[in-house]
Scaffold this motif. Structure first.
Motif, PDB file in Angstrom:
ATOM      1  N   ASP A 191      25.834  -4.385 -46.729  1.00  0.00           N
ATOM      2  CA  ASP A 191      27.152  -3.800 -46.446  1.00  0.00           C
ATOM      3  C   ASP A 191      27.351  -2.440 -47.109  1.00  0.00           C
ATOM      4  O   ASP A 191      28.364  -2.189 -47.762  1.00  0.00           O
ATOM      5  CB  ASP A 191      28.275  -4.752 -46.880  1.00  0.00           C
ATOM      6  CG  ASP A 191      28.186  -6.091 -46.178  1.00  0.00           C
ATOM      7  OD1 ASP A 191      27.859  -6.102 -44.981  1.00  0.00           O
ATOM      8  OD2 ASP A 191      28.433  -7.114 -46.839  1.00  0.00           O
ATOM      9  N   LEU A 192      26.372  -1.585 -46.952  1.00  0.00           N
ATOM     10  CA  LEU A 192      26.472  -0.248 -47.530  1.00  0.00           C
ATOM     11  C   LEU A 192      27.273   0.667 -46.614  1.00  0.00           C
ATOM     12  O   LEU A 192      27.188   0.575 -45.389  1.00  0.00           O
ATOM     13  CB  LEU A 192      25.081   0.344 -47.752  1.00  0.00           C
ATOM     14  CG  LEU A 192      24.167  -0.434 -48.698  1.00  0.00           C
ATOM     15  CD1 LEU A 192      22.804   0.237 -48.781  1.00  0.00           C
ATOM     16  CD2 LEU A 192      24.794  -0.581 -50.063  1.00  0.00           C
ATOM     17  N   GLN A 193      28.028   1.544 -47.231  1.00  0.00           N
ATOM     18  CA  GLN A 193      28.787   2.544 -46.491  1.00  0.00           C
ATOM     19  C   GLN A 193      27.952   3.827 -46.400  1.00  0.00           C
ATOM     20  O   GLN A 193      27.281   4.199 -47.368  1.00  0.00           O
ATOM     21  CB  GLN A 193      30.104   2.845 -47.216  1.00  0.00           C
ATOM     22  CG  GLN A 193      30.990   1.635 -47.408  1.00  0.00           C
ATOM     23  CD  GLN A 193      31.357   0.991 -46.085  1.00  0.00           C
ATOM     24  OE1 GLN A 193      31.744   1.665 -45.143  1.00  0.00           O
ATOM     25  NE2 GLN A 193      31.215  -0.329 -46.005  1.00  0.00           N
ATOM     26  N   PRO A 194      27.998   4.491 -45.261  1.00  0.00           N
ATOM     27  CA  PRO A 194      27.261   5.756 -45.152  1.00  0.00           C
ATOM     28  C   PRO A 194      27.773   6.769 -46.172  1.00  0.00           C
ATOM     29  O   PRO A 194      28.943   6.757 -46.535  1.00  0.00           O
ATOM     30  CB  PRO A 194      27.570   6.229 -43.722  1.00  0.00           C
ATOM     31  CG  PRO A 194      28.143   5.059 -43.015  1.00  0.00           C
ATOM     32  CD  PRO A 194      28.718   4.139 -44.047  1.00  0.00           C
ATOM     33  N   VAL A 195      26.875   7.598 -46.630  1.00  0.00           N
ATOM     34  CA  VAL A 195      27.237   8.633 -47.595  1.00  0.00           C
ATOM     35  C   VAL A 195      26.513   9.913 -47.198  1.00  0.00           C
ATOM     36  O   VAL A 195      25.396   9.867 -46.684  1.00  0.00           O
ATOM     37  CB  VAL A 195      26.894   8.192 -49.041  1.00  0.00           C
ATOM     38  CG1 VAL A 195      25.409   8.037 -49.246  1.00  0.00           C
ATOM     39  CG2 VAL A 195      27.478   9.135 -50.051  1.00  0.00           C
ATOM     40  N   SER A 196      27.153  11.005 -47.416  1.00  0.00           N
ATOM     41  CA  SER A 196      26.567  12.297 -47.090  1.00  0.00           C
ATOM     42  C   SER A 196      26.510  13.146 -48.347  1.00  0.00           C
ATOM     43  O   SER A 196      27.518  13.324 -49.033  1.00  0.00           O
ATOM     44  CB  SER A 196      27.413  12.986 -46.015  1.00  0.00           C
ATOM     45  OG  SER A 196      26.874  14.250 -45.722  1.00  0.00           O
TER      46      SER A 196
ATOM     47  N   GLU B 191      20.265   5.250 -49.056  1.00  0.00           N
ATOM     48  CA  GLU B 191      20.633   4.140 -48.190  1.00  0.00           C
ATOM     49  C   GLU B 191      22.129   4.075 -47.928  1.00  0.00           C
ATOM     50  O   GLU B 191      22.557   3.598 -46.889  1.00  0.00           O
ATOM     51  CB  GLU B 191      20.163   2.826 -48.809  1.00  0.00           C
ATOM     52  CG  GLU B 191      18.661   2.757 -49.018  1.00  0.00           C
ATOM     53  CD  GLU B 191      17.885   2.748 -47.719  1.00  0.00           C
ATOM     54  OE1 GLU B 191      18.153   1.862 -46.879  1.00  0.00           O
ATOM     55  OE2 GLU B 191      17.037   3.642 -47.533  1.00  0.00           O
ATOM     56  N   GLY B 192      22.938   4.496 -48.887  1.00  0.00           N
ATOM     57  CA  GLY B 192      24.382   4.453 -48.724  1.00  0.00           C
ATOM     58  C   GLY B 192      25.051   4.163 -50.048  1.00  0.00           C
ATOM     59  O   GLY B 192      24.450   4.270 -51.114  1.00  0.00           O
ATOM     60  N   GLN B 193      26.302   3.758 -49.949  1.00  0.00           N
ATOM     61  CA  GLN B 193      27.102   3.446 -51.128  1.00  0.00           C
ATOM     62  C   GLN B 193      27.541   1.994 -51.037  1.00  0.00           C
ATOM     63  O   GLN B 193      27.996   1.537 -49.988  1.00  0.00           O
ATOM     64  CB  GLN B 193      28.314   4.370 -51.170  1.00  0.00           C
ATOM     65  CG  GLN B 193      29.063   4.361 -52.461  1.00  0.00           C
ATOM     66  CD  GLN B 193      30.136   5.444 -52.468  1.00  0.00           C
ATOM     67  OE1 GLN B 193      30.826   5.656 -51.473  1.00  0.00           O
ATOM     68  NE2 GLN B 193      30.263   6.133 -53.591  1.00  0.00           N
ATOM     69  N   ASP B 194      27.364   1.256 -52.157  1.00  0.00           N
ATOM     70  CA  ASP B 194      27.745  -0.157 -52.128  1.00  0.00           C
ATOM     71  C   ASP B 194      29.255  -0.315 -52.342  1.00  0.00           C
ATOM     72  O   ASP B 194      29.975   0.668 -52.504  1.00  0.00           O
ATOM     73  CB  ASP B 194      26.918  -0.986 -53.114  1.00  0.00           C
ATOM     74  CG  ASP B 194      27.291  -0.778 -54.575  1.00  0.00           C
ATOM     75  OD1 ASP B 194      28.228   0.001 -54.874  1.00  0.00           O
ATOM     76  OD2 ASP B 194      26.649  -1.400 -55.436  1.00  0.00           O
TER      77      ASP B 194
ATOM     78  N   LEU C 131      25.629   4.634 -55.621  1.00  0.00           N
ATOM     79  CA  LEU C 131      24.726   5.200 -54.631  1.00  0.00           C
ATOM     80  C   LEU C 131      23.449   4.370 -54.627  1.00  0.00           C
ATOM     81  O   LEU C 131      22.831   4.173 -55.677  1.00  0.00           O
ATOM     82  CB  LEU C 131      24.420   6.663 -54.982  1.00  0.00           C
ATOM     83  CG  LEU C 131      23.558   7.429 -53.991  1.00  0.00           C
ATOM     84  CD1 LEU C 131      24.309   7.612 -52.664  1.00  0.00           C
ATOM     85  CD2 LEU C 131      23.169   8.782 -54.576  1.00  0.00           C
TER      86      LEU C 131
END
Length: 177
Positions: A13-18, A112-115, A120
């Protein structure tokens, strides 16, 4: 902390991060620096890269999704990481006479994203060659990092080391991988 079953090692359930290109390069340099500190046996500096509640985990089984339901090769909090470092430098530690020398190679670094806690999540592959007393050993696998963002860098909250031969019988794993 060792028995705090609320410590979240999951990477679901990682959120996308830029990240900007500059921030991505800074992230890569942070990971390379962490590896170099281990290679150069700069333990105090390596320990300073961690959050106070950070955990170092090396699962023993391929199916292992938690350090609580199966024995691990390592599951270390701040106190145990510090204890290992003191033991590595102790003149009476026969298993480090002569000291283990290592060289790590990192690659395939991916964000991979943000938990759910805001850490990160980053993955990387590694190869490490250890040399001690005329014997060499090659270790390889992948890292999963959970990193806490700081003003200008990161801190290690979780470092998970997934050896490709984790289910084998290992001789002494003295030095952090």
């Amino acid at each position: 902390m060792l028995f705090d079953i609320e410590f979240d090692v999951s990477v679901d359930d990682l959120q996308p991060v830029s990240l900007t290109a500059e921030r991505k390069e800074a992230l890569n340099q942070f990971l390379y620096f962490e590896a170099r500190l281990l290679d150069e046996r700069r333990w105090d500096e390596w320990l300073a890269l961690w959050t106070d509640d950070g955990m170092y985990w090396v699962p023993q089984s391929f199916e292992q999704t938690s350090p609580y339901d199966h024995i691990s090769l390592f599951w270390e909090n701040k106190m145990l990481r510090e204890l290992r470092m003191r033991r590595l430098e102790n003149a009476r530690n026969w298993s480090q006479q002569p000291p283990t020398q290592a060289s790590r190679l990192l690659g395939n670094i991916s964000i991979e994203g943000q938990d759910q806690q805001g850490y990160l999540v980053v993955r990387a592959n590694f190869q490490s060659v250890e040399s001690r007393a005329g014997q060499q050993r090659v270790l390889a696998g992948s890292y999963i990092y959970k990193l806490a963002s700081t003003a200008d860098s990161w801190k290690l909250y979780l470092k998970q080391v997934n050896l490709i031969n984790r289910e084998d019988v290992h001789s002494n794993l003295e030095v952090h991988i």
